[in-house]
Design a protein around this motif. Structure first.
Motif, PDB file in Angstrom:
ATOM      1  N   LEU A   1       0.844  -1.196   0.000  1.00  0.00           N
ATOM      2  CA  LEU A   1       0.000   0.000   0.000  1.00  0.00           C
ATOM      3  C   LEU A   1       0.879   1.245   0.000  1.00  0.00           C
ATOM      4  N   PRO A   2       0.354   2.372  -0.503  1.00  0.00           N
ATOM      5  CA  PRO A   2       1.083   3.627  -0.335  1.00  0.00           C
ATOM      6  C   PRO A   2       1.244   3.926   1.163  1.00  0.00           C
ATOM      7  N   ALA A   3       2.351   4.519   1.559  1.00  0.00           N
ATOM      8  CA  ALA A   3       2.675   4.687   2.978  1.00  0.00           C
ATOM      9  C   ALA A   3       1.996   5.884   3.643  1.00  0.00           C
ATOM     10  N   ASP A   4       1.356   6.766   2.878  1.00  0.00           N
ATOM     11  CA  ASP A   4       0.731   7.914   3.507  1.00  0.00           C
ATOM     12  C   ASP A   4      -0.511   7.499   4.304  1.00  0.00           C
ATOM     13  N   ARG A   5      -0.672   8.084   5.494  1.00  0.00           N
ATOM     14  CA  ARG A   5      -1.804   7.806   6.383  1.00  0.00           C
ATOM     15  C   ARG A   5      -1.990   6.292   6.549  1.00  0.00           C
ATOM     16  N   LEU A   6      -0.906   5.622   6.856  1.00  0.00           N
ATOM     17  CA  LEU A   6      -0.838   4.166   6.788  1.00  0.00           C
ATOM     18  C   LEU A   6      -1.900   3.452   7.618  1.00  0.00           C
ATOM     19  N   GLU A   7      -2.043   3.792   8.902  1.00  0.00           N
ATOM     20  CA  GLU A   7      -2.993   3.065   9.742  1.00  0.00           C
ATOM     21  C   GLU A   7      -4.425   3.233   9.248  1.00  0.00           C
ATOM     22  N   ALA A   8      -4.791   4.454   8.875  1.00  0.00           N
ATOM     23  CA  ALA A   8      -6.137   4.690   8.354  1.00  0.00           C
ATOM     24  C   ALA A   8      -6.329   3.952   7.032  1.00  0.00           C
ATOM     25  N   ARG A   9      -5.318   3.980   6.182  1.00  0.00           N
ATOM     26  CA  ARG A   9      -5.394   3.293   4.888  1.00  0.00           C
ATOM     27  C   ARG A   9      -5.550   1.783   5.095  1.00  0.00           C
ATOM     28  N   GLN A  10      -4.813   1.202   6.020  1.00  0.00           N
ATOM     29  CA  GLN A  10      -4.932  -0.229   6.294  1.00  0.00           C
ATOM     30  C   GLN A  10      -6.324  -0.573   6.817  1.00  0.00           C
ATOM     31  N   ALA A  11      -6.873   0.275   7.682  1.00  0.00           N
ATOM     32  CA  ALA A  11      -8.199   0.010   8.240  1.00  0.00           C
ATOM     33  C   ALA A  11      -9.273   0.034   7.154  1.00  0.00           C
ATOM     34  N   VAL A  12      -9.256   1.069   6.312  1.00  0.00           N
ATOM     35  CA  VAL A  12     -10.258   1.173   5.251  1.00  0.00           C
ATOM     36  C   VAL A  12     -10.043   0.080   4.199  1.00  0.00           C
ATOM     37  N   ALA A  13      -8.793  -0.222   3.892  1.00  0.00           N
ATOM     38  CA  ALA A  13      -8.496  -1.294   2.925  1.00  0.00           C
ATOM     39  C   ALA A  13      -9.011  -2.635   3.435  1.00  0.00           C
ATOM     40  N   THR A  14      -8.892  -2.890   4.729  1.00  0.00           N
ATOM     41  CA  THR A  14      -9.385  -4.137   5.304  1.00  0.00           C
ATOM     42  C   THR A  14     -10.883  -4.281   5.101  1.00  0.00           C
ATOM     43  N   VAL A  15     -11.615  -3.195   5.290  1.00  0.00           N
ATOM     44  CA  VAL A  15     -13.063  -3.233   5.083  1.00  0.00           C
ATOM     45  C   VAL A  15     -13.388  -3.408   3.602  1.00  0.00           C
ATOM     46  N   ALA A  16     -12.736  -2.633   2.738  1.00  0.00           N
ATOM     47  CA  ALA A  16     -13.017  -2.707   1.300  1.00  0.00           C
ATOM     48  C   ALA A  16     -12.703  -4.091   0.740  1.00  0.00           C
ATOM     49  N   ILE A  17     -11.568  -4.651   1.121  1.00  0.00           N
ATOM     50  CA  ILE A  17     -11.205  -5.985   0.638  1.00  0.00           C
ATOM     51  C   ILE A  17     -12.120  -7.034   1.242  1.00  0.00           C
ATOM     52  N   GLY A  18     -12.503  -6.854   2.490  1.00  0.00           N
ATOM     53  CA  GLY A  18     -13.399  -7.799   3.152  1.00  0.00           C
ATOM     54  C   GLY A  18     -14.780  -7.873   2.539  1.00  0.00           C
TER      55      GLY A  18
END
Length: 146
Positions: free
Chosen positions: A94-111
């Motif tokens: 993933l792009p490294a900007d706003r990493l924790e928020a990006r990981q959280a939203v990505a987890t929901v979107a992929i899920g």
């Protein structure tokens, strides 16, 4: 400025609407059930967000990740029904900007995608570990990598 009561009401309304959107018919008893059962969900959502404390707010542009979910979910479900086997695990950078928020939203979107799920989120790494059931390109994975 966000208050706890205002946030609770927003979650309650959103969860009630989601309940009603998934109901086979919207009747008075169904609306009451939605309102009642959304209450604990709203309380849990507020508590969960507060426990995250310093997590940055998601970027508004990330909402586009969810636009294609309904159509891709249908296509991936049809493909998944034809697949035999355990699938495979891969690291999604993933792009490294706003990493924790990006990981959280990505987890929901992929899920929300029937073709893949997040198996792990390595701390302090710009990545998520994804278990893929469906081979080939998956729109949810393409979107979150942008």
């Amino acid at each position: 400025m966000r208050t706890v009561a205002g946030e609770f009401v927003c979650w309650w309304v959103v969860l009630s609407v989601v309940w009603l959107l998934t109901a086979s018919s919207v009747t008075a008893p169904e609306a009451v059930a939605a309102a009642v059962f959304a209450l604990p969900g709203a309380a849990i959502a507020v508590a969960a967000r507060r426990s995250l404390g310093g997590l940055e707010a998601p970027d508004r542009r990330w909402w586009r990740w969810f636009v294609r979910v309904p159509l891709s979910a249908v296509a991936e479900t049809i493909t998944a029904l034809r697949i035999r086997g355990p699938g495979r695990t891969e690291r999604l950078t993933l792009p490294a900007d706003r990493l924790e928020a990006r990981q959280a939203v990505a987890t929901v979107a992929i899920g929300m995608s029937p073709g893949a799920m997040v198996a792990d989120v390595p701390p302090d790494e710009a990545a998520v570990i994804v278990h893929r059931l469906v081979p080939g390109r998956l729109r949810a994975l393409d979107e979150v990598q942008r």
